[in-house]
Design a protein around this motif. Structure first.
Motif, PDB file in Angstrom:
ATOM      1  N   LYS A 195     -34.419  71.814  25.150  1.00  0.00           N
ATOM      2  CA  LYS A 195     -33.544  73.018  24.856  1.00  0.00           C
ATOM      3  C   LYS A 195     -33.027  73.207  23.723  1.00  0.00           C
ATOM      4  O   LYS A 195     -33.166  74.186  22.894  1.00  0.00           O
ATOM      5  N   SER A 207     -26.445  76.102  24.489  1.00  0.00           N
ATOM      6  CA  SER A 207     -27.496  76.527  25.416  1.00  0.00           C
ATOM      7  C   SER A 207     -28.083  75.325  25.780  1.00  0.00           C
ATOM      8  O   SER A 207     -28.655  75.066  26.880  1.00  0.00           O
ATOM      9  N   LYS A 228     -35.582  81.960  37.863  1.00  0.00           N
ATOM     10  CA  LYS A 228     -35.213  83.177  36.936  1.00  0.00           C
ATOM     11  C   LYS A 228     -36.450  84.326  36.706  1.00  0.00           C
ATOM     12  O   LYS A 228     -36.089  84.983  36.039  1.00  0.00           O
TER      13      LYS A 228
HETATM   14  N1  ATP Z   1     -22.849  79.079  35.307  1.00  0.00           N
HETATM   15  C1  ATP Z   1     -23.290  80.251  35.506  1.00  0.00           C
HETATM   16  N2  ATP Z   1     -22.610  81.126  35.990  1.00  0.00           N
HETATM   17  C2  ATP Z   1     -23.251  82.388  36.194  1.00  0.00           C
HETATM   18  N3  ATP Z   1     -24.322  82.665  35.623  1.00  0.00           N
HETATM   19  C3  ATP Z   1     -25.055  81.914  35.266  1.00  0.00           C
HETATM   20  C4  ATP Z   1     -24.751  80.495  35.004  1.00  0.00           C
HETATM   21  N4  ATP Z   1     -25.545  79.800  34.091  1.00  0.00           N
HETATM   22  C5  ATP Z   1     -26.543  80.687  34.118  1.00  0.00           C
HETATM   23  N5  ATP Z   1     -26.266  81.864  34.550  1.00  0.00           N
HETATM   24  C6  ATP Z   1     -27.047  83.184  34.542  1.00  0.00           C
HETATM   25  O1  ATP Z   1     -28.413  82.679  34.448  1.00  0.00           O
HETATM   26  C7  ATP Z   1     -28.936  83.223  33.324  1.00  0.00           C
HETATM   27  C8  ATP Z   1     -30.111  82.149  32.946  1.00  0.00           C
HETATM   28  O2  ATP Z   1     -29.559  81.152  32.405  1.00  0.00           O
HETATM   29  P1  ATP Z   1     -29.694  80.439  30.754  1.00  0.00           P
HETATM   30  O3  ATP Z   1     -29.055  79.099  30.886  1.00  0.00           O
HETATM   31  O4  ATP Z   1     -31.169  80.497  30.539  1.00  0.00           O
HETATM   32  O5  ATP Z   1     -29.180  81.490  30.112  1.00  0.00           O
HETATM   33  P2  ATP Z   1     -27.878  81.631  28.796  1.00  0.00           P
HETATM   34  O6  ATP Z   1     -27.004  80.540  29.127  1.00  0.00           O
HETATM   35  O7  ATP Z   1     -27.305  83.033  29.115  1.00  0.00           O
HETATM   36  O8  ATP Z   1     -28.586  81.444  27.424  1.00  0.00           O
HETATM   37  P3  ATP Z   1     -29.456  80.046  26.994  1.00  0.00           P
HETATM   38  O9  ATP Z   1     -30.971  80.719  27.090  1.00  0.00           O
HETATM   39  O10 ATP Z   1     -29.301  80.376  25.414  1.00  0.00           O
HETATM   40  O11 ATP Z   1     -29.064  78.903  27.689  1.00  0.00           O
HETATM   41  C9  ATP Z   1     -27.850  83.408  32.276  1.00  0.00           C
HETATM   42  O12 ATP Z   1     -28.274  84.262  31.192  1.00  0.00           O
HETATM   43  C10 ATP Z   1     -26.902  84.033  33.219  1.00  0.00           C
HETATM   44  O13 ATP Z   1     -26.977  85.357  33.547  1.00  0.00           O
END
Ligand code: ATP
Ligand SMILES: CC(=O)N[C@H]1[C@@H](OP(=O)(O)OP(=O)(O)OC[C@H]2O[C@@H](n3ccc(=O)[nH]c3=O)[C@H](O)[C@@H]2O)O[C@H](CO)[C@@H](O)[C@@H]1O[C@H](C)C(=O)N[C@@H](C)C(=O)N[C@@H](CCC(=O)O)C(=O)O
Length: 442
Positions: A326, A305, A258
């Motif tokens: 988390k 999240s 990320k």
């Molecule tokens: N299953 C998925 N499909 C597509 N993109 C995803 C998926 N999981 C994560 N991402 C992408 O990766 C990024 C990072 O994931 P992350 O879980 O940190 O973020 P989030 O779910 O948007 O927010 P949070 O930090 O609240 O979990 C997301 O913002 C999204 O852009």
């Protein structure tokens, strides 16, 4: 027990048939193929109209990135690509394995994984890379993770008048509900790991974290090609570039794929003609994102999240568990920006500050007494300290017994520290000007 004699994980050329991509791998000892795997990906559109050089270049990167799920079961082993790799592809996989498998190496005490070799003859570079792209995004594909970050991106892009579509890897309730609240079409890729991997895991093969965002990013790029998007937008924040622990000369970072280094690596590896890949929230911290997310009340009932909501097996999924780093992090970072009742509603009525069993977790997030930052998608101790300092001024929270605990006595933040946490990180992103303007509004 799993065979100890595996000498390499062979990566076969990816096969595209209609909308289906098959990624083949074999664990080999000399000429013997001891284990075979096929990972299957179903795209939401065909790639028939796409320039074969671009399409194949992206498919090859996907097959390299996805190989690590299987290589880890025999670690440490080299990844062999008998058909050959270009210098850029080799660098992509060496960097991805060495950093993206860092947590796996640390947890399993396998430092050799940090120097995973990529074997195979050298192929000539087919041409230039995608690099920064044209700079004027017109049709954006926004990757949705079901949590707060991608929601903030969706709303920021929409407010700025951008045309967006949504994308997910596999189906999860919070992702689908997010798309529904947004009222924007969601394109879903189905990704199925080879079930033989789970048998090996059950038999005691080395197991652990993989750089899943690298795979998700390449699936998003393929989907953008299929559906005609020029830009892929992830919502990876500034905090994700910072690691957990120094080990064997490296910084081990749970969130490596990320981070900014991965974003740069992928852009330098994608073939020219591929969509631009960016992370909209790169110049801002989790705490700033949480502040903006607090305004998007329509999503507060649907987002999750907590990673336990995103297990591969549906029967293993829960919503907010209120018992993991988390959940602790999101509870702490949203609290300063919401009325108490609104925050408790998100967490099913549970007050995590009142639950004594969560205290150590909060202290880990705050980085007190040299505790290790958890291997989870959580922000920096500075952000958490600023959150606590804001809670001390919040009418609904300032009298909460949690803040009076002796362990939190010294936890505070100066005005300068607060400003730093909420500041836009000038120059620490790869956004074209039009998207930089959007990110500044977050
Ligand atoms: N299953 C998925 N499909 C597509 N993109 C995803 C998926 N999981 C994560 N991402 C992408 O990766 C990024 C990072 O994931 P992350 O879980 O940190 O973020 P989030 O779910 O948007 O927010 P949070 O930090 O609240 O979990 C997301 O913002 C999204 O852009
Ligand atoms: C949902 C989750 O957090 N999973 C992590 C967990 O795995 P678990 O066994 O509890 O459940 P599953 O995810 O269903 O995995 C089953 C097995 O499959 C293996 N696997 C999964 C995906 C894959 O691409 N390759 C695989 O080999 C997995 O190892 C299991 O054996 O613990 C695992 C070990 O620590 C983690 O690796 C699982 O993490 C998932 C890959 C995952 O999707 N996690 C994201 C929620 C996540 O952690 N995202 C990071 C981004 C990190 C990055 O650099 O990309 C984040 O948000 O910070």
């Amino acid at each position: 027990m799993v065979d100890a004699g595996v000498e390499a994980l062979v990566c076969e050329p990816p096969v595209l048939e209609g909308r289906t991509v098959s990624l083949g791998y074999a664990a080999v000892a000399g000429e013997r193929r001891l284990h075979e795997f096929t990972e299957v990906v179903e795209l939401p559109g065909t790639l028939d109209h796409v320039d074969p050089a671009v399409r194949d270049g992206v498919l090859r990167l996907l097959s390299l990135a996805a190989s690590l799920s299987y290589a880890k079961a025999f670690a440490p082993v080299p990844v062999a690509v008998p058909g050959g790799v270009t210098t850029r592809e080799r660098r992509f996989l060496v960097e991805l394995a060495g950093n993206g498998l860092g947590e796996f190496a640390y947890v399993n005490d396998l430092p050799a994984v940090l120097d995973t070799e990529v074997l195979g003859p050298e192929l000539p570079e087919p041409g230039p890379t995608a690099g920064p792209g044209p700079g004027v995004p017109e049709r954006l594909l926004v990757a949705v993770g079901g949590g707060k970050d991608s929601i903030v991106s969706i709303e920021a892009l929409r407010a700025a008048g951008h045309e967006i579509g949504l994308f997910s890897v596999n189906s999860y309730a919070p992702i689908e509900a997010t798309a529904e609240v947004a009222g924007v079409a969601l394109a879903t890729v189905r990704r199925r790991l080879d079930p033989h991997l789970f048998e090996l895991n059950a038999a005691g093969a080395p197991n652990g974290h993989v750089p899943v965002t690298a795979v998700n990013s390449l699936l998003a790029v393929l989907t953008a090609l299929a559906l005609g998007h020029d830009t892929v937008v992830f919502s990876n924040e500034a905090s994700s570039s910072f690691g957990n622990v120094a080990w064997h000369g490296r910084t081990i970072n749970h969130q490596w794929s990320k981070g900014l280094d991965f974003e740069r690596l992928l852009r330098d590896s994608l073939p020219a003609g591929a969509p631009t890949y960016v992370s909209l929230l790169r110049p801002v911290t989790e705490l700033r994102i949480a502040r903006r997310f607090a305004d998007h009340t329509a999503y507060h009932r649907v987002f999750t999240s907590c990673n336990r909501a995103f297990k591969l097996r549906e029967s293993d999924r829960t919503s907010w568990c209120a018992d993991c780093p988390k959940c602790q992090f999101v509870f702490l970072c949203l609290a300063p920006f919401l009325p108490r009742e609104a925050l408790l509603d998100v967490f099913g009525g549970r007050d995590m500050f009142a639950d004594g069993s969560q205290l150590t977790g909060f202290l880990e997030l705050l980085g007190t007494d040299g505790l290790l930052k958890p291997f989870e998608c959580v922000g920096e101790p500075d952000e958490c300290r600023v959150a606590v300092s804001l809670l001390r001024e919040h009418p609904d929270w300032r009298d909460h017994p949690f803040l009076a605990r002796p362990e939190l006595a010294g936890v505070t933040a100066t005005a300068a520290e607060r400003d730093r946490v909420f500041a836009f990180r000038e120059g620490e992103h790869l956004l074209p000007p039009a998207l930089e303007t959007v990110a500044r509004a977050v």
